[in-house]
Design an enzyme around this catalytic site. Structure first.
Site, PDB file in Angstrom:
ATOM      1  N   ASP A  26       0.853  -1.171   0.000  1.00  0.00           N
ATOM      2  CA  ASP A  26       0.000   0.000   0.000  1.00  0.00           C
ATOM      3  C   ASP A  26       0.902   1.238   0.000  1.00  0.00           C
ATOM      4  O   ASP A  26       2.107   1.149   0.301  1.00  0.00           O
ATOM      5  CB  ASP A  26      -0.902  -0.020   1.237  1.00  0.00           C
ATOM      6  CG  ASP A  26      -1.892   1.114   1.240  1.00  0.00           C
ATOM      7  OD1 ASP A  26      -2.532   1.347   0.193  1.00  0.00           O
ATOM      8  OD2 ASP A  26      -2.030   1.796   2.273  1.00  0.00           O
ATOM      9  N   ASP A  28      -0.232   5.175   0.843  1.00  0.00           N
ATOM     10  CA  ASP A  28      -0.486   6.114   1.940  1.00  0.00           C
ATOM     11  C   ASP A  28      -0.390   5.409   3.281  1.00  0.00           C
ATOM     12  O   ASP A  28      -1.076   4.411   3.523  1.00  0.00           O
ATOM     13  CB  ASP A  28      -1.884   6.731   1.795  1.00  0.00           C
ATOM     14  CG  ASP A  28      -1.947   7.790   0.710  1.00  0.00           C
ATOM     15  OD1 ASP A  28      -1.094   8.685   0.711  1.00  0.00           O
ATOM     16  OD2 ASP A  28      -2.853   7.716  -0.144  1.00  0.00           O
TER      17      ASP A  28
END
Length: 351
Positions: A26, A28
């Site tokens: 991922d 953020d």
């Protein structure tokens, strides 16, 4: 298919960068925050790649194109190509392309990332419900998305046009705090139409399928900071996961995680890719309370709260304490969410 309920983080004798062939990361809260690299991310990813691990970046944000994401990561010191970026826009575009004829017109409610993904699949983005679209594709369009775009979606859906959404994350982090995400925009259209979209993004299977198809990973490791998207997506995909504590998940949320939100491994940050993961051992022989030991820490479930203590010697690692507390909390909760108070125990381990 039933799954074994996980009681505590797993162990790995080998560094995770050697035990798994591909990291599905991922962005953020894992690699960057507010556009800036998170501490240790750049060096850790460089070392993991040098150890032979392939890196892929998997994001529910459908606004930016893979080229734009790759350019941003490269600017941060993480050399990345567009082919190493997988977005929910790509996942929903594949989902739509499987249902409609080649070249079909798709009404786009979103940004350039979604338009580019649809064109990649041989579909034709259009802007109005009057352009005879055969489907509506909705993805995050940024804070400047005009309100009238939701009306266009509603007009088309009311005519029976099928509706697809890249993801339904209610919030998205920004440099100024937490902002409404695509899920909030999807709710606007849902309220106006009473319809339900087909959703592609994490934690649902289409996003995991897209990641595997594009990377060719045989033994992937999902790396994320969110329990309800990254970790649940890994559970749904039947693959292992590493939760890092650099984003939205704190110790309290982790201890209360139900089975579908429990990561395989837990670490402070991306340096966890470069090490093995310690074993969490059950204790409690001799009539004492059943506990779980990790490193210098032992944790157990009391009548109304979680307890933890450290052994003597060198300063204990707080992450080991958290791992021990996870084992105690998750066993006490079984197939539910732990309701025991863990605040004092978390403060004791420094988290």
């Amino acid at each position: 298919m039933s799954q074994t309920v996980q009681h505590g983080p797993a162990a790995s004798d080998r560094p995770l960068s050697e035990a798994y062939d591909t990291a599905l990361l991922d962005l953020d809260g894992v690699v960057y925050a507010g556009g800036n690299a998170i501490a240790h991310a750049v060096d850790s990813l460089d070392a993991a790649r040098s150890a032979g691990m392939r890196l892929a970046y998997v994001t529910n944000n459908a606004l930016r194109t893979p080229d734009a994401v790759a350019a941003h990561l490269t600017e941060l010191g993480i050399p990345t190509t567009a082919g190493e970026v997988i977005t929910s826009a790509q996942a929903v575009a594949r989902l739509i392309a499987e249902d409609v004829p080649a070249g079909a017109r798709i009404l786009v409610i979103g940004g350039e990332g979604l338009r580019a993904a649809l064109r990649e699949r041989g579909l034709t983005p259009v802007e109005s419900a009057d352009d005879d679209p055969v489907a509506v594709a909705q993805g995050y369009g940024g804070p400047e998305l005009p309100w009238g775009r939701f009306a266009e979606a509603a007009y088309a859906i009311a005519r029976g046009v099928p509706w697809y959404a890249s993801n339904t994350d209610l919030t998205i982090p920004s440099g100024r705090g937490i902002a409404p995400g695509n899920g909030a925009a999807v709710e606007v259209v849902r309220i106006a139409t009473g319809a339900e979209p087909r959703v592609a993004g994490k934690p649902l299977p289409p996003m995991h399928r897209e990641s595997i198809l594009r990377t060719g990973a045989r033994r992937p490791l999902v790396v994320g900071d969110r329990l309800d998207t990254d970790i649940e997506g890994a559970v749904n995909g039947g693959v292992d996961s590493l939760l890092v504590l650099t984003g939205v998940t704190d110790g309290a949320r982790l201890l209360a995680a139900p089975p579908q939100h429990r990561p395989t491994y837990v670490d402070a940050d991306l340096r966890g890719l470069l090490t093995g993961q310690p074993e969490v051992e059950a204790t409690g022989a001799g009539g004492g309370p059943k506990g779980f030991r990790c490193g210098a820490w032992t944790a157990w479930a009391g009548p109304d709260r979680l307890e933890v203590r450290a052994g003597t010697g060198d300063a204990p690692d707080g992450i080991d304490g958290l791992r021990a507390l996870c084992a105690a909390a998750w066993e006490a909760a079984g197939e539910g969410a732990c309701t025991l108070d863990g605040s004092a125990a978390l403060a004791r381990v420094g988290l």
